[in-house]
Design an enzyme around this catalytic site. Structure first.
Site, PDB file in Angstrom:
ATOM      1  N   CYS A  86       2.289  -6.450  -9.579  1.00  0.00           N
ATOM      2  CA  CYS A  86       1.285  -5.980  -8.622  1.00  0.00           C
ATOM      3  C   CYS A  86      -0.128  -6.405  -8.998  1.00  0.00           C
ATOM      4  O   CYS A  86      -1.049  -6.268  -8.183  1.00  0.00           O
ATOM      5  CB  CYS A  86       1.343  -4.457  -8.511  1.00  0.00           C
ATOM      6  SG  CYS A  86       3.007  -3.807  -8.330  1.00  0.00           S
ATOM      7  N   CYS A 209       2.498   8.039  -1.760  1.00  0.00           N
ATOM      8  CA  CYS A 209       3.020   6.697  -2.035  1.00  0.00           C
ATOM      9  C   CYS A 209       2.402   5.680  -1.080  1.00  0.00           C
ATOM     10  O   CYS A 209       2.264   5.941   0.116  1.00  0.00           O
ATOM     11  CB  CYS A 209       4.536   6.665  -1.860  1.00  0.00           C
ATOM     12  SG  CYS A 209       5.437   7.947  -2.772  1.00  0.00           S
ATOM     13  N   LYS A 331      -3.126   3.043  -0.902  1.00  0.00           N
ATOM     14  CA  LYS A 331      -2.495   4.130  -0.162  1.00  0.00           C
ATOM     15  C   LYS A 331      -2.649   3.968   1.344  1.00  0.00           C
ATOM     16  O   LYS A 331      -1.705   4.203   2.101  1.00  0.00           O
ATOM     17  CB  LYS A 331      -3.093   5.474  -0.602  1.00  0.00           C
ATOM     18  CG  LYS A 331      -2.580   6.678   0.179  1.00  0.00           C
ATOM     19  CD  LYS A 331      -1.093   6.890  -0.049  1.00  0.00           C
ATOM     20  CE  LYS A 331      -0.464   7.790   0.985  1.00  0.00           C
ATOM     21  NZ  LYS A 331      -0.236   7.184   2.276  1.00  0.00           N
ATOM     22  N   HIS A 335      -0.443  -2.509   0.403  1.00  0.00           N
ATOM     23  CA  HIS A 335      -0.152  -3.123  -0.886  1.00  0.00           C
ATOM     24  C   HIS A 335       0.789  -4.327  -0.752  1.00  0.00           C
ATOM     25  O   HIS A 335       1.955  -4.265  -1.145  1.00  0.00           O
ATOM     26  CB  HIS A 335       0.454  -2.073  -1.817  1.00  0.00           C
ATOM     27  CG  HIS A 335       0.700  -2.534  -3.210  1.00  0.00           C
ATOM     28  ND1 HIS A 335       0.005  -3.567  -3.813  1.00  0.00           N
ATOM     29  CD2 HIS A 335       1.596  -2.089  -4.153  1.00  0.00           C
ATOM     30  CE1 HIS A 335       0.439  -3.738  -5.049  1.00  0.00           C
ATOM     31  NE2 HIS A 335       1.412  -2.868  -5.277  1.00  0.00           N
TER      32      HIS A 335
END
Length: 390
Positions: A86, A209, A331, A335
């Site tokens: 990431c 998440c 959030k 992502h």
């Protein structure tokens, strides 16, 4: 070594675009980055390109870098692809900065891209899982939500924070993302919504998440020797730090802190000759709500165990003394793994140039980006300073 300047940055919307290719997304981000530059460099003036991608779904794992740069007309450019889970985008930015700083290049493109929503959820979980500890986490059935849930449980047991504080992170970041037209989940939510969402991996629920996103982002870095050719703005890379740690959570000394973030932050602050109290805003890696609370402490925004106090007091709100994730963060903004770290740079560029729209802060001059790989196996941190225009 030479000073490095950020002269342009742009991104696609982050969201679910399974009909689009990673080449197509990168082309849009690259064009948006060029349009943000006062006098954009011609393709032949770009000495090097560094691009980040996990390669979700196995797309062009070996040569996705040249695949995207050739697609936008950067022929014969030196191109490298960075895979650091990431944090791929953040480390692509770091490599671009180093290339310019060292004198090996004057103009470098840093980018990132990912398409993650054109596969089944099981396939996506597989590809996400390869960023974690394979034998003792992924192959035993632990997802990333499960890993961060362990961190959250340890944190809530050790300190006075509550699950409601995790929900406060979501409320703040969704409020910011609702003002970002490029956010994947660009809607606000109430504390009640966030508290009562269904569990994913207790104590983490759905609102704690980040989403699985598609998207791309790009940024252009130049040396002090040529910056006058391209921009009237003076956004200097004041500091940059990177560090690594054990990939597996069980191998670490702490479940409530990321040593890679602490080490990278120390290096970035030292290089910039600033401390956390000097920052005007920050974009931090909030893949799960607990990650933002841990980041507050590891980055030195507050003392250990006091992140919830910082949050409750509104100090990280847009009108607080240290706004965090004005973009909406992972959030709300989203992502897309390879694009996340470079996307954080886009928000910093927009804020420091006064182009953040409804999210615009009041005359910020110093911003930080914090991009984490996996559950803390790697961290890249960059500090950007708005200098007075010449």
């Amino acid at each position: 070594m030479r000073d490095v300047y950020l002269v342009g940055a742009g991104q696609t919307p982050f969201g679910s675009f399974p009909e689009r290719s990673y080449r197509d997304l990168f082309a849009e981000a690259y064009q948006n980055a060029r349009e943000s530059v006062d006098s954009p460099p011609d393709p032949e003036e770009i000495d090097e390109a560094v691009v980040g991608s996990l390669g979700v779904g196995g797309r062009q794992l070996g040569l996705s870098g040249p695949a995207v740069t050739e697609h936008v007309g950067l022929h014969n450019v030196t191109c490298s692809r960075i895979e650091n889970a990431c944090a791929a985008g953040g480390f692509a930015v770091r490599q671009a900065i180093q290339a310019v700083k060292s004198g090996m290049a004057d103009v470098v493109l840093a980018g990132g891209y990912e398409v993650m929503t054109d596969m089944s959820s099981d396939a996506t979980k597989y590809w996400l899982g390869v960023s974690g500890e394979t034998e003792w986490e992924r192959l035993t059935g632990t997802t990333f939500a499960g890993v961060y849930a362990q961190m959250a449980s340890a944190y809530l047991d050790q300190y006075e924070a509550t699950t409601e504080d995790l929900s406060r992170v979501a409320v703040k970041n969704h409020g910011n993302g609702a003002k970002n037209p490029k956010a994947h989940l660009g809607f606000s939510c109430s504390l009640e919504d966030a508290v009562n969402a269904p569990d994913v991996a207790a104590p983490l629920n759905l609102y704690h998440c980040c989403p699985t996103s598609d998207g791309a982002a790009a940024a252009l870095f130049v040396s002090e020797d040529v910056v006058d050719q391209y921009s009237d703005e003076r956004i200097r890379v004041a500091g940059s730090g990177g560090a690594s740690d054990h990939v597996g959570l069980a191998e670490r000394d702490s479940y409530t802190s990321l040593s890679a973030t602490k080490a990278a932050a120390e290096s970035a602050y030292e290089g910039a000759a600033v401390g956390p109290d000097d920052l005007d805003f920050a974009e931090v890696h909030d893949c799960f709500a607990i990650a933002e609370l841990v980041a507050y402490e590891d980055l030195g925004f507050c003392e250990e165990g006091q992140a919830h106090t910082l949050l409750r007091e509104g100090r990280t709100d847009p009108d607080g003394d240290l706004p965090v994730n004005t973009s909406g963060g992972l959030k709300s903004k989203g992502h897309p793994i390879g694009a996340t770290g470079t996307g954080q740079v886009v928000e910093v560029f927009d804020q420091l140039t006064g182009n953040a729209g409804e999210r615009q802060l009041d005359d910020p001059t110093l911003g930080l980006t914090h991009n984490v790989g996996g559950s803390g196996g790697a961290t890249a941190i960059h500090i950007f300073e708005q200098e007075v225009a010449r």
